[in-house]
Write an enzyme that holds these catalytic residues in place. Sequence first.
Site: not given
Ligand SMILES: Cc1cc2nc3c(=O)[nH]c(=O)nc-3n(C[C@H](O)[C@H](O)[C@H](O)COP(=O)(O)OP(=O)(O)OC[C@H]3O[C@@H](n4cnc5c(N)ncnc54)[C@H](O)[C@@H]3O)c2cc1C
Length: 489
Positions: A114, A228, A275, A336, A371
């Site tokens: 990538e 992105h 990016r 992004h 990132r």
């Molecule tokens: C389209 C896209 C493609 C991506 N591709 C990649 C990739 O290929 N590789 C990579 O490493 N990263 C990628 N990323 C980034 C990566 O997916 C995220 O940074 C990472 O998954 C974040 O994980 P997280 O657990 O921190 O948050 P999230 O997965 O966003 O989860 C957040 C959680 O918090 C909960 N929440 C939020 N506020 C509250 C509240 N007030 N009360 C209760 N629950 C709440 C939500 O309901 C959810 O369950 C991508 C992101 C996107 C958007």
Amino acid sequence: MERDYDVLIVGAGAAGLYAALQFSEDVRVLLISKRELTLSNSSLAQGGVAAVLDKDNDNFKLHIADTLIAGKYKNNLDAIKVLVEEGPEDVLNLKKMGVAFDLDEKGHLQMTLEAGHSRHRIVHHKDSTGKAIVETLIEQVKTHSNVELCDNTMLYRLENNGRGFLCGLLMPDGSSRVVGAHYCILASGGIGRVYQYTTNSAIATGDGITLAYKLGAEIKYLSRIQFHPTAFAAENDRERFLISEAVRGEGAVLLNCDGQRFATKYDERGELAPRDVVSNAIMLESKEKGNEKFYLDITHKDPEFVKNRFPMIYEKCLEENIDITKQWIPVFPCQHYLMGGINVDLFARTSIDRLYAAGECSHTGVHGANRLASNSLLEALVFSRRAANDIMDRLQRENNAPFESFESSDDLSGNVMPKGYRTEIRKIMQDCHFVIPKPEAVPGGLKRIREIQHEIENGGYEINRDFVEARSLATVAAIVLSEVENGVE
Ligand SMILES: Cc1cc2nc3c(=O)[nH]c(=O)nc-3n(C[C@H](O)[C@H](O)[C@H](O)COP(=O)(O)OP(=O)(O)OC[C@H]3O[C@@H](n4cnc5c(N)ncnc54)[C@H](O)[C@@H]3O)c2cc1C
């Protein structure tokens, strides 16, 4: 639901789910997700997870160097070392749990390249890696009887009472429930919804960051936002579908409105530059041409390979009447990822005792100013595991007396909040702090955001999901723009 817990985990993305799995059976964990369990940025991740697993062709030093280069050397080197050196074990752990990463003909993990990576080191499940990880983790969590998993349950209030937290929860029926938790891990994701156009899921409204900020936790570099370069340029859709870096990794080229390649004009790494560099190149080219039409072209590749390697992107584009094996894909940059967040140390501890943050809502310093692709799922895994282990250590050392009595619910009633705040916030952010920032627009934008924030906080509005999210968007927008105004980089 119990009256109190050892640990509250806010979020069911990669960070929250993986943290929950680390606790021993005697630790009472409540894991909440404000919407359905699979609605998260984690579920949307396409490309994969970066990890040094092919020791013949790759090593930690190279992954560290790539991360530093992408981050413009503004990263925290200690945090990167933890990420890069511990991450491979977590990826193998996911495989052991049942995540069906793609394998080569010899049965070894298939690694792709990538942008910004000097080696093939991205493990993936086709182009829907995040979904595969989240689904497996949910299944695993369900087998842990000490973890109570609640969807459609939203944290709206977090109050520190010295020996832990009182946590106000909006229940699925809209009622209030207050529970106690001795420790809290915020794994609540990013802030993409503060922009008009974003790849982020609808949950990305910065709630965890806002609640931590209200508690006085240190928030760092919220203005470090990654745009992105290649989101599908849909006309009206707020959530823009991502055309993953891996498509460029597999040879897709970027074309301007005249059908000419231009990326190397701005950086010799061309389409595979980090990016921010590619996003900047598109914006500069757009200014030069006076035209916002850009395309990705992968039509020179074997159609069967393209369909097989990118089935989700192929299908999604087809729904928009673009057959990517024959036609160029219209693309444009959009919000992004958030590099900054709630500041944490190497054990994901925030500046508030007993409060931890992991995943996209946190700032470990791993990403620096930008990132590197596929480092964020890895960060979510490594630092959420570290948070959970640190809490486990403390639980063994500390005697947490039960909470004294507290009201089991809040009065949520109030005036109906007027519509339009969120739309206005998003427009201001898009105007003031998009790919190439407009410093001259920031003072006016910040002034209006602060007015909105004041109106929301003091309007006596009913506490419901709309209110909590609008309050979060106003708070994070104010922090972002004040950082810009104060010259934080
Ligand atoms: C389209 C896209 C493609 C991506 N591709 C990649 C990739 O290929 N590789 C990579 O490493 N990263 C990628 N990323 C980034 C990566 O997916 C995220 O940074 C990472 O998954 C974040 O994980 P997280 O657990 O921190 O948050 P999230 O997965 O966003 O989860 C957040 C959680 O918090 C909960 N929440 C939020 N506020 C509250 C509240 N007030 N009360 C209760 N629950 C709440 C939500 O309901 C959810 O369950 C991508 C992101 C996107 C958007």
